[in-house]
Every structure is written in structure tokens, then in C-alpha cells.
Design a protein around this motif. Sequence first.
Motif, PDB file in Angstrom:
ATOM      1  N   ALA A 193       0.886  -1.229   0.078  1.00 55.15           N
ATOM      2  CA  ALA A 193      -0.041  -0.030   0.211  1.00 55.15           C
ATOM      3  C   ALA A 193       0.859   1.262   0.033  1.00 55.15           C
ATOM      4  CB  ALA A 193      -0.821  -0.036   1.196  1.00 55.15           C
ATOM      5  N   ALA A 194       1.947   1.220   0.674  1.00 52.52           N
ATOM      6  CA  ALA A 194       2.826   2.454   0.707  1.00 52.52           C
ATOM      7  C   ALA A 194       3.873   2.516  -0.721  1.00 52.52           C
ATOM      8  CB  ALA A 194       3.840   2.333   1.923  1.00 52.52           C
ATOM      9  N   ILE A 195       3.892   1.404  -1.035  1.00 46.23           N
ATOM     10  CA  ILE A 195       4.614   1.485  -2.627  1.00 46.23           C
ATOM     11  C   ILE A 195       3.556   1.911  -3.531  1.00 46.23           C
ATOM     12  CG2 ILE A 195       5.371   0.172  -4.388  1.00 46.23           C
ATOM     13  CD1 ILE A 195       6.719  -1.574  -2.179  1.00 46.23           C
ATOM     14  N   ALA A 238       3.748   5.488  -5.919  1.00 43.48           N
ATOM     15  CA  ALA A 238       3.661   5.267  -7.392  1.00 43.48           C
ATOM     16  C   ALA A 238       2.512   5.960  -7.963  1.00 43.48           C
ATOM     17  CB  ALA A 238       3.700   3.611  -7.766  1.00 43.48           C
ATOM     18  N   LEU A 239       1.437   5.690  -7.289  1.00 45.95           N
ATOM     19  CA  LEU A 239       0.078   6.551  -7.993  1.00 45.95           C
ATOM     20  C   LEU A 239      -0.125   7.751  -7.503  1.00 45.95           C
ATOM     21  CD1 LEU A 239      -2.227   3.123  -7.339  1.00 45.95           C
ATOM     22  CD2 LEU A 239      -1.163   3.922  -9.435  1.00 45.95           C
ATOM     23  N   TYR A 240       0.185   8.160  -6.442  1.00 42.47           N
ATOM     24  CA  TYR A 240      -0.179   9.603  -5.827  1.00 42.47           C
ATOM     25  C   TYR A 240       0.922  10.582  -5.674  1.00 42.47           C
ATOM     26  CZ  TYR A 240      -4.620   7.116  -5.331  1.00 42.47           C
ATOM     27  OH  TYR A 240      -5.613   6.225  -5.448  1.00 42.47           O
ATOM     28  N   GLY A 241       2.188   9.840  -5.666  1.00 39.52           N
ATOM     29  CA  GLY A 241       3.417  10.682  -5.158  1.00 39.52           C
ATOM     30  C   GLY A 241       3.341  11.295  -3.880  1.00 39.52           C
ATOM     31  N   ALA A 281       0.980   7.736   4.892  1.00 43.81           N
ATOM     32  CA  ALA A 281       0.411   8.798   5.853  1.00 43.81           C
ATOM     33  C   ALA A 281      -0.269   9.930   5.300  1.00 43.81           C
ATOM     34  CB  ALA A 281       1.379   9.323   6.811  1.00 43.81           C
ATOM     35  N   ASP A 282       0.022  10.386   4.046  1.00 48.46           N
ATOM     36  CA  ASP A 282      -0.620  11.520   3.311  1.00 48.46           C
ATOM     37  C   ASP A 282      -1.855  11.159   2.526  1.00 48.46           C
ATOM     38  OD1 ASP A 282       1.447  13.365   4.409  1.00 48.46           O
ATOM     39  OD2 ASP A 282       2.449  13.171   2.726  1.00 48.46           O
ATOM     40  N   ALA A 283      -1.672   9.848   1.994  1.00 50.33           N
ATOM     41  CA  ALA A 283      -2.994   9.356   1.313  1.00 50.33           C
ATOM     42  C   ALA A 283      -3.963   8.503   2.001  1.00 50.33           C
ATOM     43  CB  ALA A 283      -2.259   8.484  -0.037  1.00 50.33           C
ATOM     44  N   ASP A 284      -3.752   8.170   3.089  1.00 52.56           N
ATOM     45  CA  ASP A 284      -4.569   7.234   3.931  1.00 52.56           C
ATOM     46  C   ASP A 284      -4.871   7.985   5.365  1.00 52.56           C
ATOM     47  OD1 ASP A 284      -6.266   5.306   5.042  1.00 52.56           O
ATOM     48  OD2 ASP A 284      -4.295   4.026   5.471  1.00 52.56           O
ATOM     49  N   TRP A 285      -6.106   8.311   5.634  1.00 52.51           N
ATOM     50  CA  TRP A 285      -6.361   8.800   6.795  1.00 52.51           C
ATOM     51  C   TRP A 285      -6.173   8.099   8.034  1.00 52.51           C
ATOM     52  CZ3 TRP A 285      -9.792   6.954  10.484  1.00 52.51           C
ATOM     53  CH2 TRP A 285     -10.498   5.549   9.916  1.00 52.51           C
ATOM     54  N   LEU A 286      -6.193   6.664   8.108  1.00 53.76           N
ATOM     55  CA  LEU A 286      -5.882   5.894   9.083  1.00 53.76           C
ATOM     56  C   LEU A 286      -4.334   5.884   9.471  1.00 53.76           C
ATOM     57  CD1 LEU A 286      -6.836   3.651  11.299  1.00 53.76           C
ATOM     58  CD2 LEU A 286      -6.184   2.174   9.479  1.00 53.76           C
ATOM     59  N   HIS A 287      -3.419   5.672   8.382  1.00 54.27           N
ATOM     60  CA  HIS A 287      -1.931   6.025   8.624  1.00 54.27           C
ATOM     61  C   HIS A 287      -1.594   7.472   9.042  1.00 54.27           C
ATOM     62  CE1 HIS A 287      -1.796   1.982   6.573  1.00 54.27           C
ATOM     63  NE2 HIS A 287      -0.775   1.915   7.480  1.00 54.27           N
ATOM     64  N   GLY A 288      -2.338   8.370   8.369  1.00 55.21           N
ATOM     65  CA  GLY A 288      -1.988   9.659   8.553  1.00 55.21           C
ATOM     66  C   GLY A 288      -2.374  10.025  10.275  1.00 55.21           C
ATOM     67  N   ALA A 289      -3.325   9.577  10.682  1.00 57.46           N
ATOM     68  CA  ALA A 289      -3.772   9.742  12.080  1.00 57.46           C
ATOM     69  C   ALA A 289      -2.598   9.255  12.883  1.00 57.46           C
ATOM     70  CB  ALA A 289      -5.199   9.569  12.553  1.00 57.46           C
TER      71      ALA A 289
END
Length: 81
Positions: free
Chosen positions: A57-59, A63-66, A70-78
Motif C-alpha cells: 500500500a505504501a509503494i 507510485a500512484l499519488y506521489g 500517511a498523506d494518502a490514507d487517513w488511518l495511517h495519517g492519524a
Amino acid sequence: SALTSTADELAGSLFGASLLPWLAMLYWLKHPKTQAPKGVCFGLTYLLAFVFGSIPAAIGAGALYGASLADADWLHGAAES
């Protein structure tokens, strides 16, 4: 920056180094003499599977969003803020 690159390399090394003790702990907890509750064994095994699932998911986020996961997923970001 150089500091971020060094931190990323260190995180990868620490993850790799922590895998063997984690697997040893799971093996020990599942040993019949330990008598660890089944919920503990399941929870820790699930946590390890979640971490392994986070790697692709991190990779993909990079690759997809640059962006970092943590920036792309609210769960990891929090969890990481």
C-alpha cells in the motif's frame, strides 16, 4: 532531503531487524507450555499481517499519488501524526 533519506533507510533496516524477534515471539506464544490466550496470538499475528499488507500500500501510494501512505490514507495519517 538527506535527513529524510537517512530516516527511510534506517526504518527499513529496523523493520528487517525486528522481523526475526517478532516471529520468535509468535512462535513462543503459540507453544502449548506458554498457554497464551488465543486472542493475544491472533491479535499479534493479525498485526504482523497488517504491517506486511501496508508495505504494498505504501509503494502504491508513492507510485500512484506521489505521496507517502500517511498523506494518502487517513488511518495511517492519524497514526503517524
